[in-house]
Design a protein around this motif. Structure first.
Motif, PDB file in Angstrom:
ATOM      1  N   ILE A  61       1.185  -1.079   5.281  1.00 20.78           N
ATOM      2  CA  ILE A  61       2.214  -0.376   4.515  1.00 20.78           C
ATOM      3  C   ILE A  61       2.643  -1.319   3.399  1.00 20.78           C
ATOM      4  CG2 ILE A  61       4.499   0.704   4.528  1.00 20.78           C
ATOM      5  CD1 ILE A  61       2.400   2.267   6.130  1.00 20.78           C
ATOM      6  N   ARG A  62       2.235  -0.990   2.179  1.00 20.34           N
ATOM      7  CA  ARG A  62       2.482  -1.874   1.038  1.00 20.34           C
ATOM      8  C   ARG A  62       3.937  -1.879   0.611  1.00 20.34           C
ATOM      9  NH1 ARG A  62      -1.828  -5.036  -0.483  1.00 20.34           N
ATOM     10  NH2 ARG A  62      -0.068  -5.853  -1.614  1.00 20.34           N
ATOM     11  N   GLY A  63       4.674  -0.802   0.919  1.00 23.48           N
ATOM     12  CA  GLY A  63       6.064  -0.684   0.514  1.00 23.48           C
ATOM     13  C   GLY A  63       6.374   0.752   0.143  1.00 23.48           C
ATOM     14  N   ILE A  72       8.952   7.207  -1.588  1.00 24.24           N
ATOM     15  CA  ILE A  72       7.720   7.540  -0.869  1.00 24.24           C
ATOM     16  C   ILE A  72       7.104   6.255  -0.312  1.00 24.24           C
ATOM     17  CG2 ILE A  72       5.414   8.559  -1.072  1.00 24.24           C
ATOM     18  CD1 ILE A  72       7.381  10.636  -1.837  1.00 24.24           C
ATOM     19  N   PRO A  73       6.893   6.160   1.010  1.00 20.40           N
ATOM     20  CA  PRO A  73       6.185   5.004   1.557  1.00 20.40           C
ATOM     21  C   PRO A  73       4.718   5.042   1.126  1.00 20.40           C
ATOM     22  CG  PRO A  73       6.903   6.499   3.314  1.00 20.40           C
ATOM     23  CD  PRO A  73       7.312   7.109   2.020  1.00 20.40           C
ATOM     24  N   VAL A  74       4.133   3.852   0.951  1.00 19.77           N
ATOM     25  CA  VAL A  74       2.758   3.751   0.461  1.00 19.77           C
ATOM     26  C   VAL A  74       1.915   2.920   1.427  1.00 19.77           C
ATOM     27  CG1 VAL A  74       1.301   2.928  -1.423  1.00 19.77           C
ATOM     28  CG2 VAL A  74       3.506   3.972  -1.933  1.00 19.77           C
ATOM     29  N   MET A  75       0.785   3.503   1.853  1.00 26.51           N
ATOM     30  CA  MET A  75      -0.155   2.829   2.745  1.00 26.51           C
ATOM     31  C   MET A  75      -1.421   2.460   1.967  1.00 26.51           C
ATOM     32  SD  MET A  75      -2.548   4.483   5.735  1.00 26.51           S
ATOM     33  CE  MET A  75      -1.245   5.255   6.603  1.00 26.51           C
ATOM     34  N   ASP A  76      -1.884   1.228   2.120  1.00 27.11           N
ATOM     35  CA  ASP A  76      -3.163   0.825   1.547  1.00 27.11           C
ATOM     36  C   ASP A  76      -4.228   1.167   2.588  1.00 27.11           C
ATOM     37  OD1 ASP A  76      -5.510  -0.654   0.799  1.00 27.11           O
ATOM     38  OD2 ASP A  76      -4.238  -1.832  -0.547  1.00 27.11           O
ATOM     39  N   VAL A  77      -5.050   2.172   2.295  1.00 25.92           N
ATOM     40  CA  VAL A  77      -6.028   2.652   3.269  1.00 25.92           C
ATOM     41  C   VAL A  77      -7.071   1.571   3.575  1.00 25.92           C
ATOM     42  CG1 VAL A  77      -7.655   4.504   3.850  1.00 25.92           C
ATOM     43  CG2 VAL A  77      -5.621   5.028   2.508  1.00 25.92           C
ATOM     44  N   ARG A  78      -7.392   0.729   2.599  1.00 30.18           N
ATOM     45  CA  ARG A  78      -8.310  -0.392   2.853  1.00 30.18           C
ATOM     46  C   ARG A  78      -7.783  -1.261   3.995  1.00 30.18           C
ATOM     47  NH1 ARG A  78     -11.830  -3.496  -0.180  1.00 30.18           N
ATOM     48  NH2 ARG A  78     -12.874  -2.322  -1.784  1.00 30.18           N
ATOM     49  N   ILE A  94      -3.016   6.488  -6.141  1.00 30.67           N
ATOM     50  CA  ILE A  94      -2.223   6.811  -4.963  1.00 30.67           C
ATOM     51  C   ILE A  94      -2.349   8.309  -4.748  1.00 30.67           C
ATOM     52  CG2 ILE A  94       0.075   6.860  -3.921  1.00 30.67           C
ATOM     53  CD1 ILE A  94       0.817   4.463  -5.723  1.00 30.67           C
ATOM     54  N   ILE A  95      -2.882   8.687  -3.587  1.00 32.75           N
ATOM     55  CA  ILE A  95      -2.976  10.093  -3.215  1.00 32.75           C
ATOM     56  C   ILE A  95      -1.732  10.383  -2.377  1.00 32.75           C
ATOM     57  CG2 ILE A  95      -4.279  11.868  -1.987  1.00 32.75           C
ATOM     58  CD1 ILE A  95      -6.779  10.052  -2.330  1.00 32.75           C
TER      59      ILE A  95
END
Length: 170
Positions: A61-63, A72-78, A94-95
């Motif tokens: 979770i990048r932030g 909106i929370p952001v996840m780095d799928v990598r 960002i999707i």
């Protein structure tokens, strides 16, 4: 295609009718591998932007981002898939997806296209004794290629969704 996509709103492109969305997947790249997610979960695609760090979150979770006044929370799928991280560039997107009524941003290397993959062209994911394939809905055959089709609802565990919900609530 990703570099020309600064903002893409699903409402502008597809009616919110389940029948028109059935079998359609937004495809994207991660570490030179093709993935897809059901388009019905996608609300929009935006270019990479400033992500604010949030303490005590899982590494992937990048932030959070501020998207038109909504946190909106952001996840780095990598990172979620334990792939090596890489610097974000002009193709990084960002999707924004809807998970159980909550918006979550998924950082991917590059958005490709929307593909229609009929059910008969989707095979079950290879089995794994360690449960590593829990994110995989199936393997979509597209010509000579295979796209790994992700189950968006499984990208986050229940407790992670609750943790993210508390962050986006303020």
């Amino acid at each position: 295609m990703a570099s020309s996509v600064s903002q893409w709103d699903m409402a502008d492109h597809l009616a919110d009718n389940e029948d028109t969305l059935k079998g359609k997947f937004l495809t994207f790249q991660l570490a030179e591998v093709g993935y897809g997610i059901e388009i019905r979960h996608v609300t929009e695609i935006i270019g990479i932007q400033k992500i604010t760090d949030v303490p005590d979150m899982p590494d992937f979770i990048r932030g959070v981002i501020n998207l038109r006044g909504k946190v909106i929370p952001v996840m780095d799928v990598r990172l979620r898939f334990n792939l090596p991280s890489r610097p974000y560039d002009e193709r990084t997107c960002i999707i924004v997806v809807n998970l159980d009524g909550k918006s979550v941003g998924l950082v991917v290397d590059e958005v490709s296209e929307v593909l229609e993959i009929p059910a008969e062209q989707i095979e079950p994911a290879p089995s794994s004794s360690k449960g590593k394939n829990r994110y995989i809905q199936g393997m979509g055959k597209v010509g000579e290629e295979v796209k790994i089709l992700l189950d968006v609802s499984r990208l986050l565990y229940e407790e992670e969704l609750e943790q993210l919900d508390s962050v986006s609530q303020g």
